[in-house]
Design a protein around this motif. Structure first.
Motif, PDB file in Angstrom:
ATOM      1  N   UNK A  57       4.999  -6.061   9.423  1.00 63.25           N
ATOM      2  CA  UNK A  57       5.654  -6.099   8.108  1.00 63.25           C
ATOM      3  C   UNK A  57       5.257  -4.862   7.291  1.00 63.25           C
ATOM      4  N   UNK A  58       3.953  -4.562   7.309  1.00 68.26           N
ATOM      5  CA  UNK A  58       3.459  -3.417   6.537  1.00 68.26           C
ATOM      6  C   UNK A  58       4.074  -2.101   7.049  1.00 68.26           C
ATOM      7  N   UNK A  59       4.133  -1.963   8.369  1.00 67.70           N
ATOM      8  CA  UNK A  59       4.717  -0.733   8.942  1.00 67.70           C
ATOM      9  C   UNK A  59       6.204  -0.618   8.587  1.00 67.70           C
ATOM     10  N   UNK A  60       6.914  -1.750   8.608  1.00 70.02           N
ATOM     11  CA  UNK A  60       8.323  -1.741   8.199  1.00 70.02           C
ATOM     12  C   UNK A  60       8.451  -1.231   6.768  1.00 70.02           C
ATOM     13  N   UNK A  61       7.563  -1.717   5.910  1.00 66.95           N
ATOM     14  CA  UNK A  61       7.627  -1.318   4.495  1.00 66.95           C
ATOM     15  C   UNK A  61       7.303   0.163   4.346  1.00 66.95           C
ATOM     16  N   UNK A  62       6.316   0.628   5.095  1.00 63.09           N
ATOM     17  CA  UNK A  62       5.942   2.050   5.017  1.00 63.09           C
ATOM     18  C   UNK A  62       7.099   2.940   5.493  1.00 63.09           C
ATOM     19  N   UNK A  63       7.846   2.455   6.482  1.00 61.32           N
ATOM     20  CA  UNK A  63       9.009   3.214   6.965  1.00 61.32           C
ATOM     21  C   UNK A  63      10.020   3.439   5.841  1.00 61.32           C
ATOM     22  N   UNK A  64      10.129   2.447   4.959  1.00 62.78           N
ATOM     23  CA  UNK A  64      11.062   2.570   3.836  1.00 62.78           C
ATOM     24  C   UNK A  64      10.718   3.724   2.910  1.00 62.78           C
ATOM     25  N   UNK A  65       9.444   4.135   2.932  1.00 64.14           N
ATOM     26  CA  UNK A  65       8.983   5.189   2.015  1.00 64.14           C
ATOM     27  C   UNK A  65       8.827   6.522   2.733  1.00 64.14           C
ATOM     28  N   UNK A  66       9.480   6.661   3.907  1.00 60.17           N
ATOM     29  CA  UNK A  66       9.165   7.829   4.745  1.00 60.17           C
ATOM     30  C   UNK A  66       9.549   9.169   4.118  1.00 60.17           C
ATOM     31  N   UNK A  67      10.450   9.151   3.134  1.00 57.19           N
ATOM     32  CA  UNK A  67      10.820  10.418   2.498  1.00 57.19           C
ATOM     33  C   UNK A  67       9.905  10.765   1.320  1.00 57.19           C
ATOM     34  N   UNK A  68       8.994   9.835   0.999  1.00 57.51           N
ATOM     35  CA  UNK A  68       8.182  10.040  -0.196  1.00 57.51           C
ATOM     36  C   UNK A  68       6.782  10.535   0.174  1.00 57.51           C
ATOM     37  N   UNK A  69       6.134  11.194  -0.772  1.00 55.34           N
ATOM     38  CA  UNK A  69       4.822  11.761  -0.463  1.00 55.34           C
ATOM     39  C   UNK A  69       3.713  11.241  -1.390  1.00 55.34           C
ATOM     40  N   UNK A  70       4.068  10.777  -2.570  1.00 55.98           N
ATOM     41  CA  UNK A  70       3.050  10.357  -3.535  1.00 55.98           C
ATOM     42  C   UNK A  70       2.448   9.001  -3.139  1.00 55.98           C
ATOM     43  N   UNK A  71       1.256   9.073  -2.517  1.00 59.36           N
ATOM     44  CA  UNK A  71       0.639   7.866  -1.946  1.00 59.36           C
ATOM     45  C   UNK A  71       0.358   6.792  -3.005  1.00 59.36           C
ATOM     46  N   UNK A  72       0.003   7.264  -4.192  1.00 62.14           N
ATOM     47  CA  UNK A  72      -0.316   6.316  -5.267  1.00 62.14           C
ATOM     48  C   UNK A  72       0.919   5.499  -5.668  1.00 62.14           C
ATOM     49  N   UNK A  73       2.059   6.203  -5.786  1.00 63.93           N
ATOM     50  CA  UNK A  73       3.296   5.504  -6.158  1.00 63.93           C
ATOM     51  C   UNK A  73       3.777   4.595  -5.029  1.00 63.93           C
ATOM     52  N   UNK A  74       3.561   5.045  -3.791  1.00 66.71           N
ATOM     53  CA  UNK A  74       3.959   4.212  -2.646  1.00 66.71           C
ATOM     54  C   UNK A  74       3.152   2.910  -2.667  1.00 66.71           C
ATOM     55  N   UNK A  75       1.842   3.043  -2.934  1.00 67.10           N
ATOM     56  CA  UNK A  75       0.982   1.854  -3.003  1.00 67.10           C
ATOM     57  C   UNK A  75       1.430   0.927  -4.148  1.00 67.10           C
ATOM     58  N   UNK A  76       1.770   1.542  -5.252  1.00 68.39           N
ATOM     59  CA  UNK A  76       2.244   0.765  -6.416  1.00 68.39           C
ATOM     60  C   UNK A  76       3.507  -0.036  -6.039  1.00 68.39           C
TER      61      UNK A  76
END
Ligand code: ATP
Length: 235
Positions: free
Chosen positions: A93-112
């Motif tokens: 599930x977590x990897x699926x969600x991370x895939x959704x953010x693959x174009x983004x770089x700001x780790x803090x915002x991704x975590x948020x």
């Protein structure tokens, strides 16, 4: 915000969309209803650049996006949740969600955003180390919507999120779609065969028949429309 002007989309010689025009304003929930094979999915595929229209144009924020490759359209913030969910079954599930953010770089915002989707759908927090393919249909739909949210969409395109789900789950998912729209001002374009639920959720609606738009009105008026009631609401 998103303006579709007289598009015609073909599969070989078969014309699936016949002069379709749809306008979606920022912050709205707009639904497209219609029977099986009416052309609803093709409309989304045309917007996303997967099935580009042969004629007509699609304008986003004042700029034409017709003919752009799908990844460029995603970069502009137009994100689709496809019919049948299409999550990655062999990823957690977590990897699926991370895939959704693959174009983004700001780790803090991704975590948020990860925290945000887990508060929208707490079950995903519980299941985060589980493989996507082991989730129930409803949970997979929640994951598919959440994965799309991880891309920070400006427009979220939803293709039949209610398909194959129990009424209680549909209710829960539709309430959260409303919440997403309100909380993050995400514009929503919802394609549905479940006209009743879709019109109750939406601000405005379009009716599609055989590749053409036959009606457009406020969702409340469409719910009261005799033709719509007979054809799509079973009344
Ligand atoms: P559904 O609710 O079944 O998804 P829909 O309203 O989304 O229906 P579309 O899937 O957009 O309808 O299909 C519109 C028309 O285009 C139908 O006549 C369908 O048979 C045809 N069509 C869809 N995809 C293809 C394809 N890949 N190749 C050829 N014809 C297609």
């Amino acid at each position: 915000m998103l303006k579709i002007n007289n598009i015609q989309t073909f599969y070989g010689n078969i014309q699936a969309l016949k002069d379709v025009s749809i306008e979606i304003n920022e912050g709205e929930i707009v639904t497209l209803i219609g029977a099986n094979g009416a052309g609803k999915t093709t409309t989304l595929m045309s917007i996303c650049g997967i099935e580009p229209p042969r004629n007509g144009e699609i304008i986003f924020d004042g700029d034409p996006i017709t003919g752009l490759p799908p990844e460029k359209i995603v970069q502009k913030g137009i994100i689709q949740v496809p019919e049948g969910r299409r999550i990655f079954p062999d990823m957690t599930v977590l990897e699926n969600l991370e895939m959704g953010a693959f174009l983004r770089t700001n780790k803090q915002l991704i975590q948020q955003d990860l925290n945000y989707v887990m508060t929208l759908f707490p079950i995903l927090e519980k299941r985060k180390t589980q493989l996507g393919g082991t989730l129930s249909g409803g949970e997979q739909q929640m994951l598919a919507i959440s994965r799309a949210l991880m891309a920070r969409p400006r427009v979220l395109l939803l293709d039949e999120p209610s398909l194959g789900l129990a009424p209680l789950i549909i209710k829960q998912i539709f309430e959260i779609i409303k919440q997403i729209n309100k909380e993050s001002n995400t514009t929503i374009f919802l394609v549905e065969q479940n006209a009743n639920q879709a019109l109750k959720l939406a601000d405005r609606g379009y009716v599609m028949e055989n590749g053409r738009i036959t009606l457009v009105d406020s969702a409340d008026s469409l719910l009261e429309n005799d033709d719509v009631r007979k054809a799509y609401l079973g009344m």
